[in-house]
Structures are given as C-alpha cells and as structure tokens.
Design a protein around this motif. Structure first.
Motif, short mmCIF file in Angstrom:
data_model
loop_
_atom_site.label_atom_id
_atom_site.label_comp_id
_atom_site.label_asym_id
_atom_site.label_seq_id
_atom_site.Cartn_x
_atom_site.Cartn_y
_atom_site.Cartn_z
N THR A 1 0.83 -1.20 0.00
CA THR A 1 0.00 0.00 0.00
C THR A 1 0.87 1.26 0.00
OG1 THR A 1 -1.74 -1.17 1.21
CG2 THR A 1 -1.83 1.23 1.22
N VAL B 1 2.42 1.53 -3.72
CA VAL B 1 1.57 1.81 -4.89
C VAL B 1 0.20 2.33 -4.51
CG1 VAL B 1 2.73 0.12 -6.34
CG2 VAL B 1 0.80 -0.61 -4.96
N GLY B 2 -0.03 2.65 -3.24
CA GLY B 2 -1.35 3.13 -2.81
C GLY B 2 -1.70 4.51 -3.32
N TRP B 3 -0.74 5.21 -3.91
CA TRP B 3 -0.99 6.58 -4.40
C TRP B 3 -1.44 6.62 -5.86
CZ3 TRP B 3 2.31 7.71 -8.45
CH2 TRP B 3 3.43 6.86 -8.57
N SER C 1 -5.56 2.21 -6.83
CA SER C 1 -4.51 1.78 -5.91
C SER C 1 -4.71 0.40 -5.32
CB SER C 1 -4.39 2.80 -4.77
OG SER C 1 -5.63 2.95 -4.09
N SER D 1 -7.13 7.63 -3.69
CA SER D 1 -5.83 7.02 -3.43
C SER D 1 -5.13 7.67 -2.25
CB SER D 1 -4.94 7.10 -4.68
OG SER D 1 -4.85 8.43 -5.12
#
Length: 426
Positions: free
Chosen positions: A81, A84-86, A90, A201
């Motif tokens: 997270t 790559v959560g942004w 996401s 995100s």
C-alpha cells in the motif's frame, strides 16, 4: 488398456466425480479389465508418497496458514500500500503487489488469494470498484504463487523429473515478476476508464514506505532465508519447508505478537486437511501415471508430436495449448503427475532445457487456476467477495490476457528462466 482408462476418466469427470477418484477408479478399472493384480494399485499409491521431497508440501501449507494468522501477510499488504497506494486504482495494484510478495513465502496460489483477498476485497467493494473485475484480478494475482519460489508445484516437478528444485526456484523468479507486471498494466488500463471510484488514493509518503518496509523486514527475511538456503545447498526443499514453519512461528509470536500457541492446534488441523487433499491426489495420480508409462504412451505421443511438431517452436506451442486445456479442468499437481512423464522426454529429445520447460509447465497450470470449471484461485476469490463464479468469470479476459502474454514471452525467451538458474544447472 489405456483407452479404457481414458474413457472411464472422461465419463467420471463429466458426471462430476472428484479428480482424485477419477484418477484412481479409471486406472483400477483398466488394470482389472486387463487381468493385472490389483495389488499394483496399493503399491503405486504408496510409492507415490514415498518421497522425502514431497514431505515439503504439508510444511509449506502449515507455514502459509501461520503467516496469515501471525500478521506476516498483513505486513506485506501494508508495504504494498505504501509503494503503490498513491496511484489510480490503488487497491488493485496493492492486491497484485501483495500477492507477488506473499508468493515468496507461501508456495500456494490459493493461500495467497485467501490471505490478500480477505483484506483488500472488502475495501474495494466499499470504495465502489467493479467488484467482479477486482475479484478476477485478485484470482489472477494468486496464479503467481506457484511460479515465484518457494513453489509446491516446482517441488513436485523436481521430484518426478529429476530436475534441481533450486534451479527451478531461481528460474521462476523473473517469469513470476513478468506475470505481476502484466497484471499491473491490466489494472492501470482498467482504472483509467473506471471513473472517480478509482481515484480515491493514498498520498505517496517516502516515510511511510520506509516505515512499512522496516516492519516487513522479518517477513521478507523468511523468503530470503528459504530461497537462499535451498539455492545455496544449505537445506533441501523439505528442510526449508520445516524451517519456514519454525521461522513463521517465531516471527508471528515474538516479533509481530499476533500469534498465540493456543491457535496452533487449529492451524495444524487445517493444514492436515488441506495437505491430505493434495497428497491423496498425488498418490492416485501416480497409479494413472504408471499406467500411462507402462503402455508406452510417452513414446507414442513423442512419435505423433514428432510428426506434427518436429521443432522446438511448434512443440512448445502445442504443449502450451495442451497444458492450458488440462489446467482448465484439473488440479495442478495431479495434472503435473500425468503430463510430465509424457511431455518431458519429448522436450529432452528436442533439446529444450529441462528447467525452462519445467517453469513453462508450471506457468501453464498456474494460468489454469484462473479459469473455470476448476479455477481454484477463482473460486477462493469469488467466495471471499461473495460473488458467484459465473459473475466473476465474465471479467477474467484482461487479467487472462496479461498472464498469457507473460507465458508466451517466457516460452520463447528461455534466458528469462536460464539466466538466474544457470548457476545450478548441470
């Protein structure tokens, strides 16, 4: 003899008989009709399990359950997270990255799907994602599990084909990552046209990446320890599987403090049931495989394929088609035990590297875990999402295309496998 066995097998499959009984009963009927002593069946069932390497399977299953309960899987998700959560979409990216990371310690696609899906699918539903596509993507990400080491399928292939398990493990790393990249591209294309729901995100934070990475170090350390121990010749796959259980208990109990000893009996019971289901398939498939071998089917098929696919390119294409079809209808390990004694000698005759071919076979059967009617990761993901398989199956096109593209690249680009595995190949 073999014709009767195949007819019996197909009839039993069509009426919904479990694969384990299809294999055993069809072989037994054929042997009985031919006057072969039925004692052969019990002998082959026993010999199918009389392997030190196969003992790795129950240990890896137990280790995966302990990792899920002990908070190890959650640390991978937290790290994914942060990484790559942004991005847009996401949670789709998080599911793929987390499954890829968890693959490095579980060895089982179903375990990866269950561990990651139980945490990400409810949140994707809450945010308004296309839940059927999200479920299909998670199921596809679970297919990476048997390709990235440690892999139960690769342990089985190494046992029955006399190929270095360590070389198979190294050979699966780049193809597994290629599958992951393909799925990430599919997720990006879907999220771009998915609407506002996919733009909710988490802002990128380098500090959070570092924090979650540090928290995940013990979990990542287990993966490095296992693969490094096998590749370095310090441990056999079976010993590594036993150490995975030990390390998972230590990390879950004393580092993450989410595992209690009172939970272990229940986990042992679950692992025993899951392992028994796999082991009985292996034992009965060994009877069927022995029947095929004793009737010279590999030699006959070699002659046939030699006439229609007399070079590596055509043979690999034919093998991919056959294996994808088989993987659609059969569990991976039982399929391995049937097809490897047939296809491996042909691959050897054509000069195909055995480690490369072994990884290609695993990738084919892994893709089969996404497609109905068998589709083990598809069923697991659909169950977690509370959707029926028919609904989810309508959305598997793009993830399936991504996995197939990775398979074709690996099939016709052997250095993807042999580059890392070269140090352990004879």
């Amino acid at each position: 003899m073999i014709t009767l066995a195949i007819i019996a097998f197909c009839v039993l499959m069509l009426i919904g008989t479990p694969v384990v009984f299809c294999l055993g009963i069809s072989a037994a009927i054929s042997l009985l009709a031919s006057g072969v002593p039925m004692a052969i069946v019990t002998q082959r069932i026993y010999s199918g399990l009389e392997s030190f390497t196969i003992m790795a399977i129950p240990f890896f299953v137990l280790a995966g359950l302990i990792m899920e309960r002990g908070g190890i899987a959650r640390r991978f998700i937290d790290f994914a997270t942060a990484l790559v959560g942004w991005v847009t979409g996401s949670l789709l990216f998080v599911s793929v990255v987390a499954c890829t990371g968890f693959s490095a310690i579980s060895g089982s696609g179903s375990a990866d799907t269950a561990a990651v899906g139980s945490m990400t699918l409810p949140e994707m539903r809450k945010r308004g994602y296309d839940i059927d596509f999200a479920t299909a993507t998670l199921a596809a990400a679970g297919c990476i599990g048997p390709v990235i080491p440690p892999s139960i399928m690769m342990v089985v292939i190494g046992t029955i084909s006399n190929i270095s398990v360590g070389a198979l493990f190294l050979g699966g790393i780049l193809p597994g990552l290629l599958m992951s990249v393909g799925l990430l591209i599919a997720c990006h294309l879907h999220a771009k046209k998915g609407g506002e729901a996919y733009r909710d995100s988490v802002p990128f934070s380098a500090r959070r990446v570092v924090t979650t990475a540090v928290a995940a170090i013990p979990a990542m350390g287990i993966a490095v320890f296992l693969v490094g121990g096998i590749v370095g010749g310090i441990m056999t796959p079976t010993e590594a599987a036993g150490m995975a259980v030990f390390a998972s208990i230590l990390v879950g109990k004393y580092i993450y403090r989410e595992l209690s000893f009172s939970q272990l009996p229940g986990l042992l019971l679950r692992a025993s049931a899951m392992s028994a289901a796999v082991m009985i398939v292996i034992s009965t498939a060994n009877v069927f495989a022995w029947l095929i071998t004793s009737q010279n089917v590999p030699q006959l098929l070699a002659e046939y394929l030699g006439a229609v696919a007399d070079n590596k390119i055509l043979f690999l294409l034919a093998a991919n088609v056959i294996l994808l079809l088989i993987g659609t209808f059969m569990e991976g390990i039982s399929a391995l035990l049937i097809v490897m004694p047939i296809l491996q000698p042909i691959a050897n005759q054509l000069g195909i590297d055995p480690v490369h071919f072994g990884v290609v076979v695993v990738m084919n059967l892994s893709v089969g875990m996404l497609t109905p009617p068998y589709g083990s990761t598809l069923f697991v993901a659909a169950t977690i999402a509370d959707r029926n398989v028919g609904q989810v199956s309508r959305k598997i096109g793009m993830p399936m295309l991504a996995l197939t593209a990775a398979l074709l690249v690996t099939t016709y680009c052997p250095p993807l496998v042999t580059w890392l595995a070269g140090s352990l190949m004879p």
